[in-house]
Design a protein around this motif. Structure first.
Motif, PDB file in Angstrom:
ATOM      1  N   ILE A   1       0.693  -0.941   0.149  1.00 50.75           N
ATOM      2  CA  ILE A   1      -0.224  -0.496  -0.175  1.00 50.75           C
ATOM      3  C   ILE A   1       0.748   1.356   0.110  1.00 50.75           C
ATOM      4  N   PRO A   2       1.682   1.226   0.566  1.00 50.85           N
ATOM      5  CA  PRO A   2       2.776   2.482   0.930  1.00 50.85           C
ATOM      6  C   PRO A   2       3.127   3.001  -0.655  1.00 50.85           C
ATOM      7  N   GLN A   3       3.979   1.775  -0.907  1.00 48.90           N
ATOM      8  CA  GLN A   3       4.245   2.214  -2.549  1.00 48.90           C
ATOM      9  C   GLN A   3       3.599   2.261  -3.894  1.00 48.90           C
ATOM     10  N   TYR A   4       2.204   1.636  -3.534  1.00 43.93           N
ATOM     11  CA  TYR A   4       0.989   1.708  -4.682  1.00 43.93           C
ATOM     12  C   TYR A   4       0.232   3.413  -4.104  1.00 43.93           C
ATOM     13  N   ALA A   5       0.588   3.732  -2.996  1.00 39.00           N
ATOM     14  CA  ALA A   5       0.025   5.567  -2.133  1.00 39.00           C
ATOM     15  C   ALA A   5       0.675   6.531  -3.280  1.00 39.00           C
ATOM     16  N   LYS A   6       1.940   6.188  -3.590  1.00 41.59           N
ATOM     17  CA  LYS A   6       2.801   6.917  -4.443  1.00 41.59           C
ATOM     18  C   LYS A   6       2.909   6.705  -5.494  1.00 41.59           C
ATOM     19  N   HIS A   7       2.493   5.497  -6.460  1.00 42.80           N
ATOM     20  CA  HIS A   7       1.886   5.717  -7.373  1.00 42.80           C
ATOM     21  C   HIS A   7       0.767   6.849  -7.436  1.00 42.80           C
ATOM     22  N   VAL A   8      -0.197   6.482  -6.567  1.00 45.50           N
ATOM     23  CA  VAL A   8      -1.696   6.530  -7.273  1.00 45.50           C
ATOM     24  C   VAL A   8      -1.065   8.624  -6.526  1.00 45.50           C
ATOM     25  N   ASN A   9      -0.218   9.101  -5.772  1.00 39.64           N
ATOM     26  CA  ASN A   9       0.038  10.372  -5.930  1.00 39.64           C
ATOM     27  C   ASN A   9       0.895  11.348  -7.133  1.00 39.64           C
ATOM     28  N   ALA A  10       1.217  10.307  -8.073  1.00 36.90           N
ATOM     29  CA  ALA A  10       1.852  10.285  -9.184  1.00 36.90           C
ATOM     30  C   ALA A  10       0.874  11.287 -10.278  1.00 36.90           C
ATOM     31  N   LEU A  11       0.326  10.087  -9.657  1.00 39.65           N
ATOM     32  CA  LEU A  11      -1.285  10.278 -11.218  1.00 39.65           C
ATOM     33  C   LEU A  11      -1.243  12.008 -10.586  1.00 39.65           C
ATOM     34  N   VAL A  12      -2.110  11.694  -9.927  1.00 33.63           N
ATOM     35  CA  VAL A  12      -3.352  12.684  -9.219  1.00 33.63           C
ATOM     36  C   VAL A  12      -1.951  13.931  -9.354  1.00 33.63           C
ATOM     37  N   GLU A  13      -0.796  13.868  -9.572  1.00 32.50           N
ATOM     38  CA  GLU A  13      -0.589  15.250  -9.858  1.00 32.50           C
ATOM     39  C   GLU A  13      -0.122  15.730 -11.165  1.00 32.50           C
ATOM     40  N   ARG A  14       0.334  14.305 -11.788  1.00 34.96           N
ATOM     41  CA  ARG A  14      -0.458  14.192 -13.474  1.00 34.96           C
ATOM     42  C   ARG A  14      -1.685  14.222 -13.905  1.00 34.96           C
ATOM     43  N   PHE A  15      -2.730  14.003 -13.704  1.00 36.39           N
ATOM     44  CA  PHE A  15      -3.867  14.002 -13.955  1.00 36.39           C
ATOM     45  C   PHE A  15      -4.801  15.091 -13.097  1.00 36.39           C
ATOM     46  N   GLN A  16      -4.737  15.606 -12.650  1.00 39.28           N
ATOM     47  CA  GLN A  16      -5.312  16.421 -11.317  1.00 39.28           C
ATOM     48  C   GLN A  16      -7.185  15.881 -10.826  1.00 39.28           C
ATOM     49  N   PRO A  17      -7.284  14.324 -10.832  1.00 40.31           N
ATOM     50  CA  PRO A  17      -8.181  14.002 -11.487  1.00 40.31           C
ATOM     51  C   PRO A  17      -9.682  14.824  -9.902  1.00 40.31           C
ATOM     52  N   GLN A  18     -10.260  15.108 -10.186  1.00 36.72           N
ATOM     53  CA  GLN A  18     -11.360  15.367  -8.956  1.00 36.72           C
ATOM     54  C   GLN A  18     -12.272  14.017  -7.387  1.00 36.72           C
ATOM     55  N   TYR A  19     -11.380  13.546  -8.787  1.00 32.85           N
ATOM     56  CA  TYR A  19     -12.652  11.961  -7.826  1.00 32.85           C
ATOM     57  C   TYR A  19     -11.977  10.881  -8.553  1.00 32.85           C
ATOM     58  N   ILE A  20     -11.989   9.623  -7.005  1.00 27.75           N
ATOM     59  CA  ILE A  20     -10.972   8.773  -7.062  1.00 27.75           C
ATOM     60  C   ILE A  20     -11.735   7.485  -6.537  1.00 27.75           C
ATOM     61  N   ILE A  21     -11.315   6.615  -7.339  1.00 23.87           N
ATOM     62  CA  ILE A  21     -12.362   5.527  -6.676  1.00 23.87           C
ATOM     63  C   ILE A  21     -11.684   4.029  -6.647  1.00 23.87           C
ATOM     64  N   GLY A  22     -11.522   3.425  -5.357  1.00 25.81           N
ATOM     65  CA  GLY A  22     -10.604   2.127  -4.947  1.00 25.81           C
ATOM     66  C   GLY A  22     -11.558   1.207  -4.634  1.00 25.81           C
ATOM     67  N   HIS A  23     -11.219   0.113  -4.732  1.00 29.59           N
ATOM     68  CA  HIS A  23     -11.583  -1.155  -5.088  1.00 29.59           C
ATOM     69  C   HIS A  23     -10.405  -2.197  -3.363  1.00 29.59           C
ATOM     70  N   SER A  24     -11.548  -2.344  -2.801  1.00 32.07           N
ATOM     71  CA  SER A  24     -10.664  -2.983  -1.714  1.00 32.07           C
ATOM     72  C   SER A  24      -9.198  -3.191  -1.100  1.00 32.07           C
ATOM     73  N   MET A  25      -8.412  -3.389  -1.614  1.00 35.18           N
ATOM     74  CA  MET A  25      -6.733  -3.389  -0.972  1.00 35.18           C
ATOM     75  C   MET A  25      -6.361  -1.424  -2.279  1.00 35.18           C
ATOM     76  N   GLY A  26      -7.177  -1.457  -3.589  1.00 29.35           N
ATOM     77  CA  GLY A  26      -6.918  -0.352  -3.427  1.00 29.35           C
ATOM     78  C   GLY A  26      -7.527   0.959  -3.207  1.00 29.35           C
ATOM     79  N   GLY A  27      -8.790   0.738  -2.331  1.00 31.29           N
ATOM     80  CA  GLY A  27      -9.035   1.712  -1.202  1.00 31.29           C
ATOM     81  C   GLY A  27      -8.897   1.584  -0.039  1.00 31.29           C
ATOM     82  N   ALA A  28      -8.141   0.764   0.168  1.00 31.36           N
ATOM     83  CA  ALA A  28      -7.095   0.480   1.368  1.00 31.36           C
ATOM     84  C   ALA A  28      -6.279   1.871   1.398  1.00 31.36           C
TER      85      ALA A  28
END
Length: 284
Positions: free
Chosen positions: A128-155
């Motif tokens: 999860i900590p590494q995955y969160a870094k990847h999510v942060n890279a995408l948020v900074e790149r694409f600037q989404p207003q909404y985020i949806i996560g399933h299972s471990m993606g939700g965590a």
């Protein structure tokens, strides 16, 4: 056939646990590393570049480089409203196929990624900590207003927002997500019958690896600090993540609403649920 698969899985997991337990008496550090590996390395979810699902072929592909990792992203272009989709364990971006087809009706821009060691992204380990870094890279790149996560993606989404708190995010949807990392570890211990010595070494390995004790990794604690609007959905028949964990996240998250479903299991694929999420994102 299903019964045979269950028996084979039981024998395999218990054999792994026995081997790790025996190793712990002679090579404790190697035993901890092996236990850690079986917990963090997905057995499924990888994709071959020449054999990706059709839904992913319809998207624009972009690879983001972050630290030593390459992150495979997919974008279905629409309007200025952007949604980021974060899949779970032993999966990839194609798990959203049914939902993507529904979301495209909103004309919004949809972005998805393959998690670490899954899909077409690099790496072997999923955590999860590494995955969160990847999510942060995408948020900074694409600037989404909404985020949806399933299972471990939700965590991961819960941990991500707690750690990075990017103000661009306005709403979050969490589907079938676990809350307490200690429960995940405890279930793992039971599944492969780890002895107490090995389990203690494994706990220490996680604490060292992430500079965070498993007891501190709590979705409900993270959510209790949130101000953004949230929607949590969990099925009473979920046989992967306890329904109570979703309920606890919802109870702790002051600005979130909870949807209880029945008969959808852990996957939570359902047109009615998609409609409720669509209302939450675009009409409330």
């Amino acid at each position: 056939m299903e019964q045979i698969d269950k028996i084979s899985y039981f024998i395999l997991t218990k054999s792994i646990g026995l081997y790790i337990n025996l190793m712990s008496y002679v090579f404790p550090e190697k035993a901890a590393l092996l236990a850690y590996k079986y917990f963090t390395v997905p057995r499924e979810g990888k994709l071959l570049p020449n054999a990706i699902p059709d839904i992913l072929k319809e998207a624009e592909h972009e690879v983001l480089l972050h630290e030593d990792h390459s992150i495979q992203t997919y974008t279905w272009r629409g309007n200025e409203k952007k949604i980021l989709l974060v899949h779970g364990w032993e999966s990839n971006a194609s798990r959203w196929e049914q939902f993507i087809k529904y979301l495209r009706k909103s004309k919004s821009t949809i972005i998805a990624l393959d998690g670490p060691g899954q899909g077409l992204s690099s790496g072997i380990e999923f955590n999860i900590p590494q995955y969160a870094k990847h999510v942060n890279a995408l948020v900074e790149r694409f600037q989404p207003q909404y985020i949806i996560g399933h299972s471990m993606g939700g965590a991961t989404c819960l941990y991500y927002h707690f750690k990075y708190n990017n103000p661009i995010l306005q709403k979050m949807v969490i589907l079938g997500a676990p809350s307490e990392f200690e429960i995940l570890l405890s279930n793992y211990k039971k599944t492969i019958s780890l002895n107490n010595k090995t389990f203690q070494l494994l706990t220490e390995k996680f604490t060292e690896r992430f500079n965070l004790h498993p007891s501190e990794f709590s979705g409900k604690k993270f959510a209790s600090t949130f101000n953004l609007k949230g929607l949590i959905a969990h099925d009473v028949d979920d046989d992967v993540v306890s329904f109570n964990e979703g309920k606890e996240i919802a109870n702790a998250w002051k600005s979130a609403k909870f949807i209880e479903t029945k008969g959808l299991g852990h996957s939570l694929h359902d047109e009615k649920l998609y409609q409720l999420i669509n209302i939450f994102l675009f009409e409330e």
